[in-house]
Design a protein around this motif. Structure first.
Motif, mmCIF file in Angstrom:
data_model
loop_
_atom_site.group_PDB
_atom_site.id
_atom_site.type_symbol
_atom_site.label_atom_id
_atom_site.label_comp_id
_atom_site.label_asym_id
_atom_site.label_seq_id
_atom_site.Cartn_x
_atom_site.Cartn_y
_atom_site.Cartn_z
ATOM 1 N N UNK A 285 7.961 -1.224 -2.758
ATOM 2 C CA UNK A 285 7.423 -2.026 -1.659
ATOM 3 C C UNK A 285 7.533 -1.287 -0.337
ATOM 4 N N UNK A 286 6.703 -1.681 0.604
ATOM 5 C CA UNK A 286 6.643 -1.020 1.905
ATOM 6 C C UNK A 286 7.568 -1.691 2.905
ATOM 7 N N UNK A 287 7.819 -0.990 3.997
ATOM 8 C CA UNK A 287 8.643 -1.534 5.072
ATOM 9 C C UNK A 287 7.824 -2.440 5.978
ATOM 10 N N UNK A 288 6.532 -2.164 6.091
ATOM 11 C CA UNK A 288 5.648 -2.967 6.921
ATOM 12 C C UNK A 288 4.281 -3.046 6.288
ATOM 13 N N UNK A 289 3.336 -3.609 7.013
ATOM 14 C CA UNK A 289 1.973 -3.728 6.514
ATOM 15 C C UNK A 289 0.995 -2.918 7.361
ATOM 16 N N UNK A 304 14.207 -2.072 6.161
ATOM 17 C CA UNK A 304 13.255 -3.044 6.718
ATOM 18 C C UNK A 304 13.942 -4.186 7.450
ATOM 19 N N UNK A 305 15.066 -4.673 6.932
ATOM 20 C CA UNK A 305 15.723 -5.835 7.532
ATOM 21 C C UNK A 305 16.281 -5.539 8.916
ATOM 22 N N UNK A 306 16.723 -4.311 9.139
ATOM 23 C CA UNK A 306 17.364 -3.969 10.419
ATOM 24 C C UNK A 306 16.512 -3.066 11.306
ATOM 25 N N UNK A 485 1.996 -11.724 4.444
ATOM 26 C CA UNK A 485 1.117 -10.750 3.800
ATOM 27 C C UNK A 485 1.068 -10.954 2.285
ATOM 28 N N UNK A 486 -0.117 -10.828 1.694
ATOM 29 C CA UNK A 486 -0.212 -10.887 0.235
ATOM 30 C C UNK A 486 0.397 -9.636 -0.380
ATOM 31 N N UNK A 487 0.693 -9.697 -1.662
ATOM 32 C CA UNK A 487 1.341 -8.585 -2.348
ATOM 33 C C UNK A 487 0.510 -7.312 -2.273
ATOM 34 N N UNK A 488 -0.810 -7.450 -2.195
ATOM 35 C CA UNK A 488 -1.674 -6.268 -2.126
ATOM 36 C C UNK A 488 -1.357 -5.398 -0.913
ATOM 37 N N UNK A 489 -0.782 -5.980 0.137
ATOM 38 C CA UNK A 489 -0.463 -5.211 1.340
ATOM 39 C C UNK A 489 0.950 -4.644 1.342
ATOM 40 N N UNK A 490 1.805 -5.092 0.436
ATOM 41 C CA UNK A 490 3.203 -4.643 0.451
ATOM 42 C C UNK A 490 3.620 -3.914 -0.827
ATOM 43 N N UNK A 491 2.900 -4.092 -1.927
ATOM 44 C CA UNK A 491 3.230 -3.414 -3.185
ATOM 45 C C UNK A 491 2.522 -2.066 -3.189
ATOM 46 N N UNK A 492 3.304 -0.996 -3.134
ATOM 47 C CA UNK A 492 2.729 0.335 -2.942
ATOM 48 C C UNK A 492 3.008 1.238 -4.148
ATOM 49 N N UNK A 493 2.172 2.261 -4.352
ATOM 50 C CA UNK A 493 2.464 3.252 -5.378
ATOM 51 C C UNK A 493 3.538 4.225 -4.905
ATOM 52 N N UNK A 494 4.401 4.652 -5.832
ATOM 53 C CA UNK A 494 5.413 5.655 -5.526
ATOM 54 C C UNK A 494 5.544 6.562 -6.748
ATOM 55 N N UNK A 522 12.004 0.689 -2.668
ATOM 56 C CA UNK A 522 11.210 0.485 -1.451
ATOM 57 C C UNK A 522 11.298 1.710 -0.567
ATOM 58 N N UNK A 523 10.602 1.650 0.555
ATOM 59 C CA UNK A 523 10.670 2.735 1.529
ATOM 60 C C UNK A 523 12.065 2.853 2.132
ATOM 61 N N UNK A 524 12.889 1.823 1.976
ATOM 62 C CA UNK A 524 14.273 1.888 2.442
ATOM 63 C C UNK A 524 15.041 2.993 1.729
ATOM 64 N N UNK A 525 14.590 3.392 0.545
ATOM 65 C CA UNK A 525 15.296 4.392 -0.251
ATOM 66 C C UNK A 525 14.940 5.833 0.126
#
Length: 569
Positions: A285-289, A304-306, A485-494, A522-525
């Motif tokens: 998942x992404x940190x933002x949209x 993302x949270x902080x 945001x719908x999942x299409x905007x936050x579920x990303x390929x990695x 997520x991008x947090x990693x």
């Protein structure tokens, strides 16, 4: 009693209508116009949210337009003063018309993050959004009423009378809003609780709120750079055949995991990567949209949270820590910049290279430009290196411009930036073609790394900055508030590829990463995973966020210290 006169300033034209109105009345008329003509998205959402005529509460239905009118009237009354009233009202008419066009056409909402996107969008991206329909829309709903407003003469009163009229207007508006809210509290509480997007759709209050938030956050941004990871240093690896590490981090653009064949998509959008020995992380998942949020966020340690927008320019990130450790760092960009993530490291804008075989005449460069000349750079290296490639990817709305003609596999394609005027099939076709081209560029990146395995232990880590909506539920593009945001905007390929040498020197247990590919990442990693992969030790490193850490066998490396560290750095 004060005798009203007419304000001749800017209204003395012989073409002026033989009608004069007080400033409160002008504000009221503009408020009505905005609610009727520039808020169709707002009213549609409200109507669907309350169940239409089936709502069963006539008083609630009648109160809705009154409440919206009072709110808009009160807001404009507070913002429009004296001789500047017409200028302010005219500005709001044009801005509101512009906002309503994008909300109606792409299903977006207006908030701080969306305004940040607008501010940080480069000229080429902005030009893609222009269309004859947009100009007609803004001309009819914004410019025309603004012009008509100038034809009305303003009744002029003493400043005391003007002030008292303004105070009365505000008091009446607030009293009306309070009375309606209290009498229909349950209905409004339910509406706003279940449809949080409503407040971001009512224009011009959404624009005012976005500007206010943007200015406040910009003013709060610290002027002094916060240094992190200054103690960073590399680990010493024991052995006679030790090679430097080379990691290429590829930051994708607007690729959504749902349309990757590697994730089960019915179309073959990954014909080349599917033949590579890669690890496809299916639940990232992404940190933002939006790029302006996700790119700086993924290179920060905050998560993302902080994460706060001010960190983008006021706090060091991953690339700074790598630089502290003596790692070579290079950012190559084919997008709209690194949003602060690469401000203190070497960077190259490949979109300005003018490569005849990759760049369109007078237009943008396709993403293979990111690889052009990269081998020459690698040939100069003898030490650990991280290269970041920032792709143009699948940036909308002109998906058909994101790939060379040879990659137009799915047809027909939407050639217009007005996505709501194209068929869903043609939009998806163009988007999927752009993903096939991204697939090709990533495969070429792996090919480049394989060609350098004799000199480096190599790896490639790809993740998109955010996803994309392609018309689902009337929503296009991206940038919705994360909670909405719908999942299409936050579920990303990695995707990860690494050489056998990198796998061995990173001390990874065989098959372990494949066993965790479906875990939630997520991008947090990114921050800690790259530090771990590059064998960087620092007090800011968090092994719990390093996706490689749990797959490492017992560590056999020793730490560089003292004179050894000075020699490496």
């Amino acid at each position: 009693m004060t005798k009203p006169t007419t304000d001749n300033t800017a209204n003395s034209s012989s073409f002026a209508w033989k009608i004069s109105l007080s400033r409160p009345m002008q504000i009221l008329l503009v408020s009505v116009w905005l609610l009727v003509f520039s808020n169709t998205t707002f009213w549609t959402t409200v109507w669907q949210g309350i169940g239409g005529w089936d709502n069963g509460s006539p008083l609630f239905l009648l109160s809705l337009p009154v409440l919206a009118l009072l709110w808009t009237f009160g807001l404009l009354t507070l913002l429009a003063w004296g001789r500047m009233t017409k200028w302010v009202l005219g500005l709001f008419l044009i801005v509101s018309a512009s906002a309503s066009y994008f909300m109606n056409s792409f299903g977006i909402v207006i908030d701080y993050d969306m305004l940040t996107n607008v501010v940080q969008t480069d000229t080429r991206e902005a030009l893609e959004l222009l269309s004859p329909r947009m100009f007609i829309w803004i001309a009819l709903l914004g410019v025309l009423p603004a012009f008509l407003l100038t034809r009305i003469e303003t009744r002029k009163f003493s400043w005391k009378r003007e002030l008292s009229m303004k105070l009365v207007s505000v008091v009446v508006a607030l009293a009306g809003i309070g009375g309606i809210a209290m009498s229909e509290y349950q209905s409004y509480a339910s509406l706003f609780r279940n449809h949080r997007e409503i407040r971001l759709q009512l224009t011009p209050s959404n624009v005012v709120s976005a500007v206010n938030g943007y200015v406040r956050r910009e003013l709060k941004t610290p002027t002094q750079l916060e240094v992190i990871g200054a103690d960073a240093h590399r680990q010493m690896r024991v052995g006679n055949a030790v090679k430097p590490r080379l990691t290429i981090v590829v930051v994708g653009e607007t690729a959504r995991a749902e349309n990757f064949a590697l994730n089960g998509y019915k179309r073959d959008t990954n014909p080349e990567l599917s033949k590579q020995d890669i690890i496809n992380f299916t639940n990232a998942s992404s940190c933002g949209t939006a790029t302006a949020v996700s790119v700086p966020c993924m290179f920060q340690q905050a998560g993302r949270d902080d994460y706060k927008p001010s960190m983008a320019t006021s706090r060091e990130g991953l690339l700074d820590v790598l630089k502290h450790a003596g790692v070579n760092v290079l950012w190559r960009d084919n997008n709209s910049g690194c949003k602060g993530a690469c401000d203190r490291v070497a960077s190259v804008d490949v979109s300005n290279l003018g490569l005849a075989d990759i760049c369109e005449a007078g237009g943008e460069c396709h993403d293979e430009a990111l690889l052009s000349g990269l081998q020459d750079y690698l040939d100069t290296l003898k030490d650990d290196t991280v290269v970041v490639l920032h792709m143009k990817g699948s940036h909308g709305p002109s998906y058909s411009k994101r790939y060379p003609q040879a990659f137009e596999h799915f047809t027909p394609v939407c050639q217009s930036s007005e996505l709501d005027q194209c068929s869903t099939e043609s939009i998806v076709n163009a988007y999927d073609n752009s993903l096939r081209y991204t697939d090709h560029v990533l495969a070429q990146t792996i090919k480049l790394l394989k060609a350098n395995q004799t000199r480096f232990d190599t790896a490639m880590l790809y993740m998109s900055d955010h996803g994309e909506s392609l018309g689902e539920n009337g929503i296009y593009l991206h940038g919705l508030p994360y909670a909405m945001a719908p999942q299409q905007q936050t579920h990303i390929p990695m995707i990860l590829w690494m050489s056998q040498g990198m796998e061995e020197t990173a001390n990874l247990q065989p098959g372990c990463l494949q066993s965790v590919k479906d875990k939630a990442w997520s991008q947090d990693n990114l921050f800690d995973s790259v530090l771990g992969l590059m064998a960087i030790q620092t007090s800011v490193y968090d092994p719990a966020r390093d996706m490689f850490h749990q797959c490492q066998a017992p560590q056999q490396a020793s730490t560089i210290s003292g004179a050894q560290e000075k020699g490496v750095n």
